[in-house]
Design a protein around this motif. Structure first.
Motif, mmCIF file in Angstrom:
data_model
loop_
_atom_site.group_PDB
_atom_site.id
_atom_site.type_symbol
_atom_site.label_atom_id
_atom_site.label_comp_id
_atom_site.label_asym_id
_atom_site.label_seq_id
_atom_site.Cartn_x
_atom_site.Cartn_y
_atom_site.Cartn_z
ATOM 1 N N GLY A 74 0.804 -1.213 0.000
ATOM 2 C CA GLY A 74 0.000 0.000 0.000
ATOM 3 C C GLY A 74 0.835 1.260 0.000
ATOM 4 O O GLY A 74 0.443 2.288 -0.553
ATOM 5 N N MET A 75 2.016 1.179 0.612
ATOM 6 C CA MET A 75 2.927 2.316 0.644
ATOM 7 C C MET A 75 3.735 2.450 -0.642
ATOM 8 O O MET A 75 4.483 3.403 -0.807
ATOM 9 N N GLY A 76 3.601 1.461 -1.522
ATOM 10 C CA GLY A 76 4.280 1.536 -2.809
ATOM 11 C C GLY A 76 5.710 1.036 -2.818
ATOM 12 O O GLY A 76 6.469 1.342 -3.745
ATOM 13 N N ILE A 77 6.104 0.255 -1.793
ATOM 14 C CA ILE A 77 7.459 -0.304 -1.788
ATOM 15 C C ILE A 77 7.539 -1.389 -2.865
ATOM 16 O O ILE A 77 6.762 -2.352 -2.839
ATOM 17 N N PRO A 78 8.441 -1.254 -3.830
ATOM 18 C CA PRO A 78 8.429 -2.130 -5.014
ATOM 19 C C PRO A 78 8.474 -3.624 -4.702
ATOM 20 O O PRO A 78 7.703 -4.399 -5.291
ATOM 21 N N MET A 79 9.370 -4.059 -3.813
ATOM 22 C CA MET A 79 9.510 -5.487 -3.562
ATOM 23 C C MET A 79 8.222 -6.078 -3.002
ATOM 24 O O MET A 79 7.750 -7.128 -3.458
ATOM 25 N N ASN A 80 7.616 -5.430 -2.015
ATOM 26 C CA ASN A 80 6.398 -5.955 -1.408
ATOM 27 C C ASN A 80 5.208 -5.881 -2.353
ATOM 28 O O ASN A 80 4.326 -6.741 -2.330
ATOM 29 N N THR A 81 5.193 -4.855 -3.206
ATOM 30 C CA THR A 81 4.141 -4.746 -4.217
ATOM 31 C C THR A 81 4.218 -5.913 -5.188
ATOM 32 O O THR A 81 3.191 -6.486 -5.576
ATOM 33 N N ALA A 82 5.437 -6.285 -5.582
ATOM 34 C CA ALA A 82 5.614 -7.414 -6.498
ATOM 35 C C ALA A 82 5.310 -8.740 -5.805
ATOM 36 O O ALA A 82 4.822 -9.687 -6.439
ATOM 37 N N ILE A 83 5.594 -8.827 -4.507
ATOM 38 C CA ILE A 83 5.385 -10.065 -3.763
ATOM 39 C C ILE A 83 3.903 -10.327 -3.523
ATOM 40 O O ILE A 83 3.470 -11.482 -3.489
ATOM 41 N N LEU A 84 3.093 -9.284 -3.379
ATOM 42 C CA LEU A 84 1.690 -9.449 -3.000
ATOM 43 C C LEU A 84 0.925 -10.437 -3.888
ATOM 44 O O LEU A 84 0.280 -11.365 -3.370
ATOM 45 N N PRO A 85 0.957 -10.309 -5.223
ATOM 46 C CA PRO A 85 0.228 -11.300 -6.039
ATOM 47 C C PRO A 85 0.813 -12.701 -5.920
ATOM 48 O O PRO A 85 0.063 -13.693 -6.001
ATOM 49 N N LEU A 86 2.128 -12.807 -5.728
ATOM 50 C CA LEU A 86 2.739 -14.122 -5.552
ATOM 51 C C LEU A 86 2.328 -14.736 -4.220
ATOM 52 O O LEU A 86 2.137 -15.948 -4.111
ATOM 53 N N PHE A 87 2.207 -13.901 -3.200
ATOM 54 C CA PHE A 87 1.706 -14.348 -1.898
ATOM 55 C C PHE A 87 0.316 -14.949 -2.083
ATOM 56 O O PHE A 87 -0.007 -16.022 -1.545
ATOM 57 N N ALA A 88 -0.528 -14.256 -2.857
ATOM 58 C CA ALA A 88 -1.894 -14.738 -3.098
ATOM 59 C C ALA A 88 -1.884 -16.078 -3.832
ATOM 60 O O ALA A 88 -2.632 -17.008 -3.481
ATOM 61 N N ILE A 89 -1.045 -16.197 -4.845
ATOM 62 C CA ILE A 89 -0.951 -17.453 -5.599
ATOM 63 C C ILE A 89 -0.457 -18.579 -4.698
ATOM 64 O O ILE A 89 -0.974 -19.698 -4.722
ATOM 65 N N GLY A 90 0.542 -18.270 -3.871
ATOM 66 C CA GLY A 90 1.074 -19.269 -2.957
ATOM 67 C C GLY A 90 0.037 -19.712 -1.933
ATOM 68 O O GLY A 90 -0.086 -20.904 -1.623
ATOM 69 N N SER A 91 -0.718 -18.762 -1.403
ATOM 70 C CA SER A 91 -1.763 -19.094 -0.439
ATOM 71 C C SER A 91 -2.821 -19.989 -1.074
ATOM 72 O O SER A 91 -3.317 -20.941 -0.457
ATOM 73 N N PHE A 92 -3.179 -19.683 -2.312
ATOM 74 C CA PHE A 92 -4.150 -20.508 -3.032
ATOM 75 C C PHE A 92 -3.595 -21.917 -3.254
ATOM 76 O O PHE A 92 -4.298 -22.918 -3.056
ATOM 77 N N ALA A 93 -2.331 -22.014 -3.657
ATOM 78 C CA ALA A 93 -1.716 -23.329 -3.863
ATOM 79 C C ALA A 93 -1.708 -24.121 -2.562
ATOM 80 O O ALA A 93 -1.961 -25.333 -2.550
ATOM 81 N N GLY A 94 -1.430 -23.434 -1.455
ATOM 82 C CA GLY A 94 -1.462 -24.100 -0.154
ATOM 83 C C GLY A 94 -2.843 -24.638 0.173
ATOM 84 O O GLY A 94 -2.981 -25.727 0.740
ATOM 85 N N SER A 95 -3.873 -23.882 -0.185
ATOM 86 C CA SER A 95 -5.242 -24.339 0.077
ATOM 87 C C SER A 95 -5.580 -25.585 -0.739
ATOM 88 O O SER A 95 -6.316 -26.460 -0.276
ATOM 89 N N LEU A 96 -5.037 -25.683 -1.942
ATOM 90 C CA LEU A 96 -5.290 -26.852 -2.780
ATOM 91 C C LEU A 96 -4.692 -28.114 -2.167
ATOM 92 O O LEU A 96 -5.224 -29.219 -2.352
ATOM 93 N N HIS A 97 -3.591 -27.962 -1.452
ATOM 94 C CA HIS A 97 -2.881 -29.114 -0.892
ATOM 95 C C HIS A 97 -3.163 -29.330 0.593
ATOM 96 O O HIS A 97 -2.640 -30.291 1.180
ATOM 97 N N LEU A 98 -3.950 -28.462 1.215
ATOM 98 C CA LEU A 98 -4.109 -28.508 2.665
ATOM 99 C C LEU A 98 -4.695 -29.834 3.144
ATOM 100 O O LEU A 98 -4.276 -30.361 4.194
ATOM 101 N N GLY A 99 -5.645 -30.386 2.415
ATOM 102 C CA GLY A 99 -6.224 -31.661 2.813
ATOM 103 C C GLY A 99 -5.171 -32.751 2.912
ATOM 104 O O GLY A 99 -5.167 -33.557 3.858
ATOM 105 N N TRP A 100 -4.255 -32.786 1.933
ATOM 106 C CA TRP A 100 -3.169 -33.777 1.947
ATOM 107 C C TRP A 100 -2.264 -33.576 3.153
ATOM 108 O O TRP A 100 -1.883 -34.542 3.828
#
Length: 365
Positions: free
Chosen positions: A123-149
């Motif tokens: 939100g503050m516009g720091i480049p690294m964290n801005t770029a990480i945010l969508p990857l964080f979301a993708i990673g969280s989603f991938a984790g949800s797909l495997h959570l049952g296992w």
């Protein structure tokens, strides 16, 4: 960008939520703005506080977090005891939790942010964290797909101290445990600085204290309005899941996590009806409002550092789902509402932080 137009945009969006969505979602958006403003304005970073203790032998950040936990517990536990419609942030003790918490603690130091830290820094516009945010979301989603296992590897039922003992004994035990941790941190800081032949820095610092009080109040408002504790990472995973569902890239109807009634329903609703998502959006807005007054500075990264940080961000999201939350959802909300899984999460995440800091230094962050 000046604060006036941002204030106007936030006010317009709040009004639209109030008119078109619901009073509750508008109120949660306002709470999110407050959370983002406090996190960004006070730079109340959970990741930073842990790093300060390990690298600088400065315990002020940890003391701020301990105060936050104590205040949040003192506010939340009586509410949980008197209003059964409110829910605690319960997670099952499991192999998933053990692995996820350790990996999350490691990666958050490399990515320089936990769930809330990534959010407010983006939100503050720091480049690294801005770029990480969508990857964080993708990673969280991938984790949800495997959570049952992961849960099939071994888990036990969640344990909530308020349910098991009642709110008063649960609160007393929680405050006593936090006091023990505070005493241990104070002793460590004193001895570590004595070994270095220098005076220890003050453990009580105004920035951290004010941030702790404000965050505790806002987290309690989130509990009252949403009916559940403050969380961050679920919203990230939901955003990525909705994209995957809309494109038909993955069949989520047969997935263990997304076939559960509540999660399945959210896939077909607007994200503006999700309590975690609307708070996350508010945090972004609050941090943006703070950054408009004083833009955040960020150190330039090398190509290698960018690659390492982005990979860490992706794994950060994955591990956050396995661990049933981040420093907010697992530690703050878990401990303050009496969940045993929060107390399991902290030492494992801190152990991961030790290794994460070594990797961080190796790559020159």
């Amino acid at each position: 960008m000046k604060r006036l137009p941002i204030t106007a945009l936030l006010a317009i969006f709040f009004g639209w939520l109030l008119w078109s969505v619901s009073v509750r979602q508008a109120a949660l958006f306002a709470v999110g703005i407050g959370l983002g403003a406090v996190l960004a304005g006070k730079r109340f970073g959970f990741t930073t506080g842990w790093r300060m203790l390990v690298e600088e032998k400065d315990g002020s950040g940890i003391f701020g977090q301990l105060l936050l936990l104590a205040l949040a517990a003192a506010l939340a536990m009586p509410l949980l005891g008197h209003f059964p419609e409110l829910t605690a942030a319960l997670g099952p003790p499991s192999i998933s939790l053990l692995v996820g918490a350790f990996v999350f603690g490691l990666c958050m130091q490399i990515a320089d942010g936990c769930g809330s830290g990534t959010l407010y820094k983006a939100g503050m516009g720091i480049p690294m964290n801005t770029a990480i945010l969508p990857l964080f979301a993708i990673g969280s989603f991938a984790g949800s797909l495997h959570l049952g296992w992961w849960l099939d590897l071994g888990n036990t039922a969640p344990v909530g101290l308020v349910t098991e003992w009642g709110w008063a004994p649960a609160l007393i035990a929680t405050l006593a445990a936090l006091a023990v941790v505070a005493a241990g941190v104070a002793l460590y800081v004193k001895k570590a600085n004595a070994t270095l032949n220098r005076p220890a820095k003050p453990l009580l610092v105004r920035k951290w204290l004010v941030g702790a009080v404000l965050l505790a109040v806002l987290a309690t408002l989130n509990l009252i309005i949403a009916g559940q504790p403050w969380g961050v990472v679920y919203g990230f995973g939901l955003w990525a899941a909705k994209v995957a569902n809309a494109t038909g890239a993955i069949d989520l109807a047969s997935n263990w996590f997304w076939s559960q009634p509540g999660n399945a329903a959210r896939l077909h609703e607007t994200v503006l009806l999700d309590v975690t998502s609307i708070t996350n959006i508010g945090i972004l807005g609050g941090a943006l409002w703070i950054a408009a007054g004083k833009p955040a500075a960020a150190k330039a990264l090398t190509g290698t550092q960018w690659i390492v940080a982005l990979v860490a961000g992706l794994v950060l999201g994955y591990s956050s789902r396995l661990a049933f939350g981040c420093n907010v959802g697992a530690m703050l909300s878990g401990i303050s509402t009496g969940s045993i899984h929060g107390w399991i999460w902290v030492p494992l995440a801190f152990a991961g932080t030790i290794f994460g800091l070594r990797i961080r230094r190796h790559f020159g962050f």
